[in-house]
Scaffold this active site. Structure first.
Site, PDB file in Angstrom:
ATOM      1  NE  ARG A  12     -35.988  12.279 -15.805  1.00 20.35           N
ATOM      2  CZ  ARG A  12     -34.723  12.681 -15.552  1.00 20.35           C
ATOM      3  NH1 ARG A  12     -34.362  14.040 -15.292  1.00 20.35           N
ATOM      4  NH2 ARG A  12     -33.680  11.880 -15.706  1.00 20.35           N
ATOM      5  CB  ILE A  14     -35.400  18.993 -23.832  1.00 15.76           C
ATOM      6  CG1 ILE A  14     -34.581  20.162 -23.356  1.00 15.76           C
ATOM      7  CG2 ILE A  14     -35.549  18.977 -25.497  1.00 15.76           C
ATOM      8  CD1 ILE A  14     -33.241  20.121 -23.856  1.00 15.76           C
ATOM      9  CD  GLN A 141     -18.871  25.203 -20.685  1.00 16.82           C
ATOM     10  OE1 GLN A 141     -19.201  25.836 -21.481  1.00 16.82           O
ATOM     11  NE2 GLN A 141     -18.742  25.491 -19.345  1.00 16.82           N
ATOM     12  CE1 TYR A 147     -24.584  16.549 -22.682  1.00 14.67           C
ATOM     13  CE2 TYR A 147     -23.589  18.565 -23.366  1.00 14.67           C
ATOM     14  CZ  TYR A 147     -24.642  18.172 -22.988  1.00 14.67           C
ATOM     15  OH  TYR A 147     -25.956  18.477 -23.378  1.00 14.67           O
ATOM     16  CB  ILE A 180     -33.053  23.939 -22.107  1.00 15.68           C
ATOM     17  CG1 ILE A 180     -32.609  24.022 -23.579  1.00 15.68           C
ATOM     18  CG2 ILE A 180     -34.576  23.800 -22.104  1.00 15.68           C
ATOM     19  CD1 ILE A 180     -32.967  25.564 -23.997  1.00 15.68           C
TER      20      ILE A 180
HETATM   21  N1  LIG Z   1     -30.872  20.873 -20.600  1.00 11.80           N
HETATM   22  C1  LIG Z   1     -29.997  21.809 -21.191  1.00 11.80           C
HETATM   23  O1  LIG Z   1     -29.634  22.834 -21.109  1.00 11.80           O
HETATM   24  C2  LIG Z   1     -29.413  21.157 -22.546  1.00 11.80           C
HETATM   25  C3  LIG Z   1     -28.614  21.732 -23.524  1.00 11.80           C
HETATM   26  C4  LIG Z   1     -28.219  21.295 -24.673  1.00 11.80           C
HETATM   27  C5  LIG Z   1     -28.431  20.092 -24.926  1.00 11.80           C
HETATM   28  N2  LIG Z   1     -29.324  19.355 -24.020  1.00 11.80           N
HETATM   29  C6  LIG Z   1     -29.541  17.910 -24.518  1.00 11.80           C
HETATM   30  O2  LIG Z   1     -30.867  17.663 -24.571  1.00 11.80           O
HETATM   31  C7  LIG Z   1     -31.132  16.169 -24.238  1.00 11.80           C
HETATM   32  C8  LIG Z   1     -32.400  16.294 -23.153  1.00 11.80           C
HETATM   33  O3  LIG Z   1     -31.641  17.042 -21.989  1.00 11.80           O
HETATM   34  P1  LIG Z   1     -32.602  17.342 -20.655  1.00 11.80           P
HETATM   35  O4  LIG Z   1     -32.118  18.625 -20.109  1.00 11.80           O
HETATM   36  O5  LIG Z   1     -34.151  17.461 -20.911  1.00 11.80           O
HETATM   37  O6  LIG Z   1     -32.308  16.089 -19.841  1.00 11.80           O
HETATM   38  P2  LIG Z   1     -33.039  15.642 -18.477  1.00 11.80           P
HETATM   39  O7  LIG Z   1     -34.069  16.499 -18.043  1.00 11.80           O
HETATM   40  O8  LIG Z   1     -31.861  14.946 -17.533  1.00 11.80           O
HETATM   41  O9  LIG Z   1     -33.756  14.262 -19.003  1.00 11.80           O
HETATM   42  C9  LIG Z   1     -32.978  13.278 -19.652  1.00 11.80           C
HETATM   43  C10 LIG Z   1     -33.889  12.212 -20.354  1.00 11.80           C
HETATM   44  O10 LIG Z   1     -32.970  11.236 -21.047  1.00 11.80           O
HETATM   45  C11 LIG Z   1     -33.323   9.978 -20.582  1.00 11.80           C
HETATM   46  N3  LIG Z   1     -32.284   9.027 -20.431  1.00 11.80           N
HETATM   47  C12 LIG Z   1     -30.985   9.243 -19.744  1.00 11.80           C
HETATM   48  N4  LIG Z   1     -30.347   8.250 -20.047  1.00 11.80           N
HETATM   49  C13 LIG Z   1     -30.789   7.322 -20.788  1.00 11.80           C
HETATM   50  C14 LIG Z   1     -30.513   6.078 -21.511  1.00 11.80           C
HETATM   51  N5  LIG Z   1     -29.401   5.690 -21.342  1.00 11.80           N
HETATM   52  N6  LIG Z   1     -31.542   5.424 -22.099  1.00 11.80           N
HETATM   53  C15 LIG Z   1     -32.716   6.111 -22.346  1.00 11.80           C
HETATM   54  N7  LIG Z   1     -33.018   7.073 -21.944  1.00 11.80           N
HETATM   55  C16 LIG Z   1     -32.158   7.768 -21.116  1.00 11.80           C
HETATM   56  C17 LIG Z   1     -34.030  10.055 -18.996  1.00 11.80           C
HETATM   57  O11 LIG Z   1     -34.699   9.068 -18.748  1.00 11.80           O
HETATM   58  P3  LIG Z   1     -34.881   8.707 -17.045  1.00 11.80           P
HETATM   59  O12 LIG Z   1     -36.006   9.685 -16.525  1.00 11.80           O
HETATM   60  O13 LIG Z   1     -35.392   7.280 -16.988  1.00 11.80           O
HETATM   61  O14 LIG Z   1     -33.695   8.889 -16.299  1.00 11.80           O
HETATM   62  C18 LIG Z   1     -34.782  11.473 -19.425  1.00 11.80           C
HETATM   63  O15 LIG Z   1     -36.060  11.044 -19.679  1.00 11.80           O
HETATM   64  C19 LIG Z   1     -29.961  15.782 -23.839  1.00 11.80           C
HETATM   65  O16 LIG Z   1     -29.309  14.808 -24.968  1.00 11.80           O
HETATM   66  C20 LIG Z   1     -29.074  16.931 -23.434  1.00 11.80           C
HETATM   67  O17 LIG Z   1     -27.815  16.504 -23.717  1.00 11.80           O
HETATM   68  C21 LIG Z   1     -29.700  19.783 -22.799  1.00 11.80           C
END
Ligand SMILES: NC(=O)c1ccc[n+]([C@@H]2O[C@H](COP(=O)([O-])OP(=O)(O)OC[C@H]3O[C@@H](n4cnc5c(N)ncnc54)[C@H](OP(=O)(O)O)[C@@H]3O)[C@@H](O)[C@H]2O)c1
Length: 240
Positions: A12, A14, A141, A147, A180
């Site tokens: 899902r 990123i 933040q 986090y 993002i």
């Molecule tokens: N979005 C942003 O603005 C942003 C900004 C800075 C950094 N980030 C970082 O970028 C990364 C991806 O973010 P995102 O926004 O794409 O998140 P997201 O849409 O919430 O997707 C999270 C993904 O991580 C998986 N996941 C969560 N907990 C897990 C675990 N314990 N073991 C294995 N997989 C797990 C989820 O699997 P399920 O589908 O099974 O739940 C999902 O595939 C994260 O590390 C986040 O902190 C995001």
């Protein structure tokens, strides 16, 4: 031979964009996830990339999961530690569970997965580890001590492991995304998000593929002299 990559949280947001980008760059990709079976099934149907279920916070689960990927696809050359969660709240209201879950998943997951694949990369003389940090790990933040601490820890983890991998052909880098457009950011209240976007110089949220391209570059041969670095992809929100 195609390189084999594991992308944690690769089904899902990123992570999905990273899985697809690495496949487009000729890699054999395994996308890990933890709970959302429907989204993982849909992801595999659309992309042809197999999904593997384990919790990155579970040390033994990571060793078993990585071993299964290696048995199915071959030795793991690339690890993208992308899986991450938020459990936001000000310190006064944050309970220990919210602290521990975020530290164990976001930071502990990097250790657990690196333990599973780093020795093989080192022995074979080539590897790439990319850890997804955050602008909020760089700048802090409000309401995110868990986090921000976990993501800040990722940046230290990256610099330390880079020193251990350098002479064995294993580079270790981090990417620090800004905000993002994913499910994670959709959970931020609209008024709070509007204020955040107003502080981003380019004036918009980032797109997942804009992070994925950075990962693909760092994984490529062109990135072989880059190790221990953090690439900020944040629309100018924080110039570090
Ligand atoms: N979005 C942003 O603005 C942003 C900004 C800075 C950094 N980030 C970082 O970028 C990364 C991806 O973010 P995102 O926004 O794409 O998140 P997201 O849409 O919430 O997707 C999270 C993904 O991580 C998986 N996941 C969560 N907990 C897990 C675990 N314990 N073991 C294995 N997989 C797990 C989820 O699997 P399920 O589908 O099974 O739940 C999902 O595939 C994260 O590390 C986040 O902190 C995001």
């Amino acid at each position: 031979m195609a390189k084999v990559a594991i992308v944690t949280g690769g089904t899902r947001g990123i992570g999905e964009a990273i899985s697809v980008a690495l496949k487009e760059h000729g890699m054999t990709v395994a996308a890990n996830y933890c709970g959302n079976d429907d989204r993982a099934r849909d992801f595999t149907e659309r992309t042809g990339i197999p999904a593997y279920k384990w919790d990155v916070a579970d040390f033994d689960g990571c060793q078993e999961g990585a071993a299964k990927v290696a048995a199915d696809l071959g030795p793991v050359d690339v690890l993208v530690n992308n899986a991450g969660i938020t459990r936001d709240g000000v310190l006064m209201k944050m309970d220990y569970k919210a602290w521990k879950e975020v530290i164990d998943t976001n930071l502990g997951g990097c250790f657990n997965m690196a333990k599973a694949v780093f020795p093989g990369m080192r022995d074979r003389g080539w590897g790439r580890i990319i850890n997804i940090g955050s602008v909020n790990g760089q700048a802090g933040q409000y309401g995110q001590v868990n986090y921000a601490a976990a993501k800040s820890g990722i940046h230290g983890f990256t610099k330390a492991l880079a020193q251990e991998g350098a002479k064995f052909g294993v580079t270790v880098n981090a990417i620090a995304p800004g905000y993002i457009d994913t499910d994670m950011v959709a959970a931020v209240p609209a008024d709070v998000l509007a204020k955040i976007v107003a502080r981003v110089p380019v004036g918009r949220l980032g797109q997942a593929h804009e992070i994925a391209r950075g990962v693909a570059f760092l994984c490529s041969e062109d990135g072989s002299f880059i190790t221990g670095s953090t690439l900020s992809i944040n629309g100018g929100q924080h110039m570090y």
